[in-house]
Scaffold this active site. Sequence first.
Site, PDB file in Angstrom:
ATOM      1  N   ASP A  73      44.236  46.355  15.112  1.00 52.91           N
ATOM      2  CA  ASP A  73      42.942  46.029  16.178  1.00 52.91           C
ATOM      3  C   ASP A  73      43.421  45.907  17.541  1.00 52.91           C
ATOM      4  O   ASP A  73      44.460  45.334  17.689  1.00 52.91           O
ATOM      5  CB  ASP A  73      42.281  44.921  15.460  1.00 52.91           C
ATOM      6  CG  ASP A  73      41.023  44.372  16.400  1.00 52.91           C
ATOM      7  OD1 ASP A  73      40.317  44.977  16.778  1.00 52.91           O
ATOM      8  OD2 ASP A  73      41.199  43.025  16.619  1.00 52.91           O
ATOM      9  N   LEU A  74      42.611  45.712  18.541  1.00 53.21           N
ATOM     10  CA  LEU A  74      42.973  45.630  19.918  1.00 53.21           C
ATOM     11  C   LEU A  74      42.481  44.222  20.459  1.00 53.21           C
ATOM     12  O   LEU A  74      43.259  43.144  20.564  1.00 53.21           O
ATOM     13  CB  LEU A  74      42.468  46.573  20.919  1.00 53.21           C
ATOM     14  CG  LEU A  74      43.076  47.863  20.655  1.00 53.21           C
ATOM     15  CD1 LEU A  74      42.266  48.911  21.555  1.00 53.21           C
ATOM     16  CD2 LEU A  74      44.500  48.055  21.313  1.00 53.21           C
ATOM     17  N   ASP A  75      41.248  43.856  20.342  1.00 53.42           N
ATOM     18  CA  ASP A  75      40.666  42.675  20.902  1.00 53.42           C
ATOM     19  C   ASP A  75      41.108  41.487  20.299  1.00 53.42           C
ATOM     20  O   ASP A  75      40.790  41.645  19.014  1.00 53.42           O
ATOM     21  CB  ASP A  75      39.312  42.869  21.112  1.00 53.42           C
ATOM     22  CG  ASP A  75      38.664  44.194  22.399  1.00 53.42           C
ATOM     23  OD1 ASP A  75      39.436  44.244  22.976  1.00 53.42           O
ATOM     24  OD2 ASP A  75      37.539  44.453  21.834  1.00 53.42           O
TER      25      ASP A  75
HETATM   26 MG   LIG Z   1      39.581  41.833  17.245  1.00 56.18          MG
END
Ligand SMILES: [Mg+2]
Length: 238
Positions: free
Chosen positions: A16-18
């Site tokens: 995942d990024l955020d």
């Molecule tokens: Mg996230």
Amino acid sequence: MLFYRPLGHISALTFDLDDTLYDNRPVILRTEQESLAFVQNYHPALKGLQNADFQRMRQALRDSDPEIYHDVTEWRRRAVERTMLDAGLSGHEAKAGADAAMENFASWRSRIDVPEQTHETLRQLAKKWPLVAITNGNARPELCGLDGYFDFVLRAGPDGRSKPFEDMYHLAARRLNLPLNEILHVGDDLTTDVAGAIRCGMQACWIKPENTDLMLALDGRLLPHVEISRLASLSALI
Ligand SMILES: [Mg+2]
């Protein structure tokens, strides 16, 4: 590193990024402020626009097209366009305005402070495994110096429904040419990342947000294989 299930063989990692690779909260706050200011200043008819108006427009769009939420970028673009039309701009002006607002949004959205620890960890992991990014959001890794570590990036909308739906997890496995159970997905969200990955047969690593506890979390339905508090802990798997 806490283990809740036995880890199997790992042939690739997806991320995942955020809020997994960087703190996304200040980015979003600033981006929302700057985006609103951009639209307010775009045309005199939009001067009085407030965030609440924009949120109402987003909700109205979702009511009429319930699947729009899978593509947050298109959802936002349409909300800006409709807001501009409602304010009296022509169809052509509203389309050009929405495109300009989205360019502005993308540039603020990508001003992300990626910690050196994240770079260092991804650098180490990438030497051993193929890495893939899977995001529901609209951050662009190539604009914040993160693209070099990933074989490819999947984003909800263009690449399928948003997590926890399985679309992007399956697509990642297909493109990596690996069975799902040899992929470890790493993310901060117990529903979209952990439950989504576990349900489709992947292994899951939960990166625990500050001040949370798996046993007390209301959205904790399925145990991850592993829990970590800092991304750098993943180096222990090498
Ligand atoms: Mg996230």
